[in-house]
Design an enzyme around this catalytic site. Structure first.
Site, PDB file in Angstrom:
ATOM      1  N   GLU A  33       0.806  -1.212   0.000  1.00 26.10           N
ATOM      2  CA  GLU A  33       0.000   0.000   0.000  1.00 26.10           C
ATOM      3  C   GLU A  33       0.845   1.271   0.000  1.00 26.10           C
ATOM      4  O   GLU A  33       0.504   2.241  -0.658  1.00 26.10           O
ATOM      5  CB  GLU A  33      -0.925  -0.004   1.213  1.00 26.10           C
ATOM      6  CG  GLU A  33      -1.877   1.178   1.183  1.00 26.10           C
ATOM      7  CD  GLU A  33      -3.080   0.960   2.092  1.00 26.10           C
ATOM      8  OE1 GLU A  33      -3.355  -0.205   2.407  1.00 26.10           O
ATOM      9  OE2 GLU A  33      -3.705   1.938   2.472  1.00 26.10           O
ATOM     10  N   ASP A  34       1.926   1.245   0.736  1.00 22.88           N
ATOM     11  CA  ASP A  34       2.642   2.500   0.977  1.00 22.88           C
ATOM     12  C   ASP A  34       4.034   2.584   0.357  1.00 22.88           C
ATOM     13  O   ASP A  34       4.799   3.475   0.695  1.00 22.88           O
ATOM     14  CB  ASP A  34       2.766   2.741   2.488  1.00 22.88           C
ATOM     15  CG  ASP A  34       1.408   2.991   3.114  1.00 22.88           C
ATOM     16  OD1 ASP A  34       0.561   3.564   2.425  1.00 22.88           O
ATOM     17  OD2 ASP A  34       1.202   2.591   4.274  1.00 22.88           O
TER      18      ASP A  34
END
Ligand code: MN
Length: 487
Positions: free
Chosen positions: A77-78
């Site tokens: 996600e990051d």
């Protein structure tokens, strides 16, 4: 070598000396690199969050792969890392867990009931594939709460609200009480800061008194129980502030009037010794009316087992006493994960992937059923309500006339009972008898009762049943019938 990595490794190898930590080491470097130029609201390196989540997870004494996935849980996600790369570097099992956590992350935030219900569904779906995904997600949420003060106030409230509505009940349902209480107290401080502060101050004022009274109880119990030759250890804990707050609300009492804010525990080896210790306690202390529960004979739906009783000494001091075995104790702190671990240690093979889920599912059959039934609910709010009901309530045992035991949540009605026996019985139910007396269909059944369902060929479910049934199964079956027979 890196000191933090050393600590993490020793947390794992202390539990499982033979654990393979090759991938864990690799994940440590990989995640640290992937999050290299990211920082959290606290100003800390982002990677330290991933590490903290991994450390929290080691409490559950899971396999090294789960801890490895925790280190990687935010990479998809990051950071620039892709699913394919994860799969190549760490294999399917770990990559699937990371993907599972990422899917839950991508939910909308809890500003509406239906968004919440959507999150529940995603959690359930993730569980049905691999329960370890939820454990990582819970540890992630716990660490985010521990560092929540760095977020803007509105965001703090959103996270705390979602925690009280979704994550804490989930932790409770999985029996991980240790995490549940901490999540509740941290959220409570955010959502009701004034109430929290007041209660906390009052609590601090009583800290000395509490410590003293725990010492007194300890000496007293050890003296009384010591003669019986039953092995036990004593432990004590202050109850969680949120728990006390809710009790004050429920009983409309002031803090000063809440008597049993101390929980005492006697932990022994076998269930029969639990009852022996209970017998001794009863001979030596006055009880408090209506405060006895035997969850050993009748476990809660999340497998929780313990005896609860409230005792009063000669001076009138009151404390809650819990009596349980070591195994029950482990399960009460770490729930489903403790059960898992216990089996692993008992030499029943490493539980991972599909087989592990099946075995846990067997114990937590509510989970399997809710996953099946959730598709019947078109109204998200109704689904959420029903699932919460199934989460919160204690379990009762009701018998069929032939002596078969049907497990139901407390407050279940004959209609819930009928559907639990068989969908066809529920659909043709036209009346019920309990202990040979006719009862209305909305009666709350009690543990130990014998319930007989009267059926008729042309009988059918009614919409008004939805107002009193409480199980997901009854609710979804009635809905289905109404949908299929809509004129
Ligand atoms: Mn995270």
């Amino acid at each position: 070598m890196d000191e933090k990595l050393d600590t993490l490794i020793s947390l794992i190898t202390n539990q499982t000396p033979a654990a393979d930590i090759t991938l864990l080491k690799k994940a440590y470097a990989f995640s640290s690199r992937a999050h290299a130029d990211q920082f959290r609201a606290s100003g800390e390196r982002y990677f330290l969050h991933c590490l903290a989540v991994a450390v929290i997870l080691t409490e559950l004494k899971l396999d090294a792969n789960t801890v490895t996935a925790a280190l990687l849980h935010d990479t998809l996600e990051d950071s620039d890392v892709g699913a394919e790369e994860l799969r190549r570097e760490f294999g399917h099992e770990i990559a699937d867990m990371v993907e599972g956590v990422t899917k839950i992350n991508s939910c909308n935030f809890a500003d509406s009931e239906s968004a919440q219900a959507g999150n529940w569904r995603k959690m359930l779906l993730a569980i049905s594939r691999d329960i370890r995904v939820i454990l990582i997600k819970l540890a992630d949420r716990l660490h985010n709460l521990r560092t929540i003060r760095y977020l803007p106030p509105a965001r703090q409230r959103a996270v705390a609200t979602e925690t009280l509505n979704l994550y804490a009940p989930f932790a409770q349902r999985l029996g991980i009480y240790r995490w549940k209480s901490e999540m509740e107290d941290l959220s409570f401080a955010v959502i009701m800061p004034d109430e929290y502060r007041t209660l906390h101050e009052q609590w601090e004022l009583r800290r000395g008194v509490n410590a003293q009274s725990i010492e007194i109880w300890k000496k007293l119990l050890e003296k009384i129980m010591g003669h019986a030759g039953i092995p036990f250890r004593f432990s004590a804990r202050p109850k969680s502030l949120y728990g006390i707050y809710r009790k004050m609300e429920r009983q409309r009492k002031q803090f000063a009037d809440i008597e049993d804010i101390i929980g005492l525990r006697l932990i022994t080896d076998t269930a029969s010794n639990c009852y022996a210790l209970l017998g001794i306690a009863r001979n030596n202390f006055a009880g408090v009316k209506g405060s006895f529960s035997d969850y050993i004979a009748m476990p809660k739906m999340n497998m929780y087992q313990s005896i609860h009783t409230t005792i009063r000494d000669r001076s009138g001091a009151v404390a809650e006493l819990q009596i349980r075995t070591e195994e029950m104790h482990r399960r009460s702190e770490y729930g489903v994960a403790a059960h898992w671990r216990y089996k692993e240690q008992a030499g029943l093979g490493i539980v991972s992937g599909e087989s592990g889920i099946e075995e846990i599912d067997e114990k937590l059959d509510w989970l399997k059923h809710v996953i099946e039934w959730q598709n019947e609910f078109t109204d998200s709010r109704e689904f959420l309500e029903t699932f919460r009901t199934e989460c919160m309530f204690e379990q009762i045992f009701v018998f069929t006339p032939k002596g078969k035991v049907i497990k139901l949540p407390k407050n279940a009605t004959p209609v819930d009972f009928a559907y639990a026996v068989h969908a066809a019985i529920g659909n043709s139910c036209c009346g019920a008898r309990v202990g040979n007396r006719p009862v209305p269909l909305d009666t709350h059944l009690q543990s130990g009762e014998i319930c007989e369902i009267l059926i008729q060929k042309n009988a059918h479910p009614y919409e008004h049943w939805l107002a009193f049934v409480i199980t997901a199964k009854a609710r979804s079956r009635i809905r289905r019938y109404l949908r299929e027979h809509r004129a």
